[in-house]
Design a protein around this motif. Structure first.
Motif, PDB file in Angstrom:
ATOM      1  N   UNK A 183     105.163 -43.772  32.274  1.00 54.74           N
ATOM      2  CA  UNK A 183     104.322 -42.843  31.499  1.00 54.74           C
ATOM      3  C   UNK A 183     103.122 -42.346  32.305  1.00 54.74           C
ATOM      4  N   UNK A 184     102.799 -43.027  33.397  1.00 51.57           N
ATOM      5  CA  UNK A 184     101.622 -42.656  34.182  1.00 51.57           C
ATOM      6  C   UNK A 184     100.332 -43.206  33.585  1.00 51.57           C
ATOM      7  N   UNK A 185     100.467 -43.935  32.463  1.00 53.09           N
ATOM      8  CA  UNK A 185      99.278 -44.525  31.836  1.00 53.09           C
ATOM      9  C   UNK A 185      98.628 -45.513  32.810  1.00 53.09           C
ATOM     10  N   UNK A 186      97.307 -45.443  32.903  1.00 50.58           N
ATOM     11  CA  UNK A 186      96.615 -46.309  33.868  1.00 50.58           C
ATOM     12  C   UNK A 186      95.584 -47.165  33.138  1.00 50.58           C
ATOM     13  N   UNK A 187      95.512 -48.427  33.509  1.00 50.74           N
ATOM     14  CA  UNK A 187      94.557 -49.341  32.888  1.00 50.74           C
ATOM     15  C   UNK A 187      93.739 -50.018  33.983  1.00 50.74           C
ATOM     16  N   UNK A 188      92.423 -49.812  33.909  1.00 51.14           N
ATOM     17  CA  UNK A 188      91.537 -50.449  34.883  1.00 51.14           C
ATOM     18  C   UNK A 188      90.709 -51.471  34.113  1.00 51.14           C
ATOM     19  N   UNK A 189      90.609 -52.678  34.673  1.00 49.74           N
ATOM     20  CA  UNK A 189      89.876 -53.745  33.972  1.00 49.74           C
ATOM     21  C   UNK A 189      88.772 -54.297  34.875  1.00 49.74           C
ATOM     22  N   UNK A 190      87.599 -54.487  34.271  1.00 47.29           N
ATOM     23  CA  UNK A 190      86.470 -55.104  34.971  1.00 47.29           C
ATOM     24  C   UNK A 190      86.092 -56.327  34.149  1.00 47.29           C
ATOM     25  N   UNK A 191      85.544 -57.349  34.826  1.00 48.70           N
ATOM     26  CA  UNK A 191      85.132 -58.496  34.018  1.00 48.70           C
ATOM     27  C   UNK A 191      83.798 -59.071  34.503  1.00 48.70           C
ATOM     28  N   UNK A 192      83.061 -59.630  33.548  1.00 46.03           N
ATOM     29  CA  UNK A 192      81.793 -60.293  33.852  1.00 46.03           C
ATOM     30  C   UNK A 192      81.821 -61.652  33.164  1.00 46.03           C
ATOM     31  N   UNK A 193      81.581 -62.702  33.956  1.00 49.13           N
ATOM     32  CA  UNK A 193      81.763 -64.071  33.445  1.00 49.13           C
ATOM     33  C   UNK A 193      80.434 -64.816  33.387  1.00 49.13           C
ATOM     34  N   UNK A 194      80.178 -65.493  32.263  1.00 51.66           N
ATOM     35  CA  UNK A 194      79.056 -66.443  32.172  1.00 51.66           C
ATOM     36  C   UNK A 194      79.654 -67.812  31.901  1.00 51.66           C
ATOM     37  N   UNK A 195      78.957 -68.839  32.358  1.00 54.93           N
ATOM     38  CA  UNK A 195      79.521 -70.191  32.210  1.00 54.93           C
ATOM     39  C   UNK A 195      78.497 -71.118  31.593  1.00 54.93           C
ATOM     40  N   UNK A 196      78.934 -71.892  30.598  1.00 52.41           N
ATOM     41  CA  UNK A 196      78.096 -72.925  30.002  1.00 52.41           C
ATOM     42  C   UNK A 196      78.660 -74.277  30.463  1.00 52.41           C
ATOM     43  N   UNK A 197      77.966 -74.955  31.396  1.00 46.48           N
ATOM     44  CA  UNK A 197      78.538 -76.174  31.987  1.00 46.48           C
ATOM     45  C   UNK A 197      78.662 -77.314  30.988  1.00 46.48           C
ATOM     46  N   UNK A 198      77.790 -77.370  29.989  1.00 43.83           N
ATOM     47  CA  UNK A 198      77.877 -78.477  29.047  1.00 43.83           C
ATOM     48  C   UNK A 198      79.102 -78.321  28.146  1.00 43.83           C
ATOM     49  N   UNK A 199      79.284 -77.122  27.628  1.00 38.47           N
ATOM     50  CA  UNK A 199      80.443 -76.867  26.754  1.00 38.47           C
ATOM     51  C   UNK A 199      81.724 -76.659  27.557  1.00 38.47           C
ATOM     52  N   UNK A 200      81.609 -76.509  28.894  1.00 40.91           N
ATOM     53  CA  UNK A 200      82.734 -76.084  29.747  1.00 40.91           C
ATOM     54  C   UNK A 200      83.353 -74.804  29.178  1.00 40.91           C
ATOM     55  N   UNK A 201      82.475 -73.853  28.899  1.00 38.15           N
ATOM     56  CA  UNK A 201      82.930 -72.619  28.244  1.00 38.15           C
ATOM     57  C   UNK A 201      82.613 -71.412  29.116  1.00 38.15           C
ATOM     58  N   UNK A 202      83.639 -70.619  29.394  1.00 35.03           N
ATOM     59  CA  UNK A 202      83.420 -69.348  30.100  1.00 35.03           C
ATOM     60  C   UNK A 202      83.425 -68.232  29.062  1.00 35.03           C
ATOM     61  N   UNK A 203      82.376 -67.451  29.050  1.00 32.23           N
ATOM     62  CA  UNK A 203      82.309 -66.288  28.165  1.00 32.23           C
ATOM     63  C   UNK A 203      82.536 -65.069  29.052  1.00 32.23           C
TER      64      UNK A 203
END
Ligand SMILES: C[S@@+](CC[C@H](N)C(=O)[O-])C[C@H]1O[C@@H](n2cnc3c(N)ncnc32)[C@H](O)[C@@H]1O
Length: 283
Positions: A183-203
């Motif tokens: 279809x020629x459809x194009x998807x570009x993805x960017x990501x920004x990660x924050x980390x909480x070391x106590x919860x071991x949680x990546x947002x």
């Protein structure tokens, strides 16, 4: 019990999910090889999503004569899986059942000898209670001798450390750029990660740019994920009664190394003495 975040907007856009994963073939091939190696009789694929991995596994099921059940909580992901399944050979379709359910609570009356959770989907389990619930359910679903296989991305400490700067910051990375050849459809993805070391949680904030003909669509999909460390996975298996049978550091059955990008772990429900370790082969 917490729910899968409604913020996972990408799961309401299964076409985009498939496009962003179009080049992810290594795990698909790996799980097909795993099924040929383990020769199961009844497979449960939890958090099966749009069937990206499940449908190729159903082809192996048709080849080898076993059945596979895919479970996912998101109706739209399942709808996409069903749509793709309808295009498959009938022999393959007959081997696959797709059903809506939450992996923390979904129960089957019939046992399995292999349970899979692919593509880091266990990262959706944000609390220890949720993780224990899923590991316990997997154990209870398995016949003695049956296996539970999970995979996760190895924690990327460099990215997490960056997010712990003072003041905190989350760098935006260009992550994926996929084009649908038809279809020629194009998807570009960017990501920004924050980390909480106590919860071991990546947002993680995933920003998507979708180009479809003259249309340009920009949207955000928030993703809260639990970050597993290898020994924690081992502990979850051991605590819920499994023996850890294997751990690999990639989708090529190689042992884990300090530079490994993935963790794939196989837990085995111990076989009771005198008990059959295999389901009767489905005819
Ligand atoms: C990263 S996708 C992976 C999908 C598929 N396993 C694959 O490899 O392409 C994660 C999937 O987990 C599902 N999911 C999240 N929380 C869930 C839960 N509690 N129970 C069942 N499925 C869940 C989402 O709907 C989504 O389809």
């Amino acid at each position: 019990m917490s729910h899968s975040s409604p913020n996972d907007v990408i799961y309401q856009r299964p076409d985009d999910f498939d496009l962003e994963h179009e080049r992810d073939e290594r795990d698909v091939v790996f799980y097909q090889q795993l099924l040929r190696r383990f020769r199961p009789s009844r497979v449960l694929d939890l958090a099966c999503g749009s069937g990206r991995v499940t449908l190729p596994l159903a082809r192996v099921a048709a080849e080898q004569g076993f059945n596979i059940v895919g479970v996912d909580v998101e109706a739209q992901m399942l709808a996409r899986a069903r749509q793709k399944c309808a295009d498959l050979d009938e022999r393959v379709q007959h081997r696959l059942t797709l059903t809506q359910g939450d992996m923390r609570t979904w129960r089957s009356t019939e046992p399995f000898d292999l349970v899979l959770i692919t593509c880091s989907s266990i990262a959706h389990l944000l609390t220890l209670d949720d993780r224990l619930a899923v590991w316990t359910q997997a154990f209870n679903h398995l016949l003695p001798g049956g296996r539970f296989v999970v995979d996760v991305t190895m924690p990327n400490l460099r990215v997490f450390a960056e997010s712990l700067q003072t003041p905190p910051r989350a760098l935006l990375e260009l992550d994926t750029d996929s084009i649908d050849a038809q279809t020629g459809r194009r998807l570009v993805r960017y990501k920004a990660t924050s980390f909480d070391p106590f919860e071991q949680r990546a947002t993680i904030k995933f920003f998507y740019d979708r180009f479809d003909g003259d249309e340009h669509n920009h949207y955000l999909s928030d993703f809260e994920s639990h970050v597993y460390f290898p020994d924690e996975l081992r502990l979850l298996f051991v605590h819920t009664g499994f023996d850890v049978e294997a751990a690999w550091g990639d989708y090529s059955f190689r042992p884990p190394r300090s530079w490994s990008r993935e963790i794939v772990m196989v837990g085995r429900r111990p076989a009771s003495r005198g008990e059959d370790t295999q389901l009767e082969r489905a005819s």
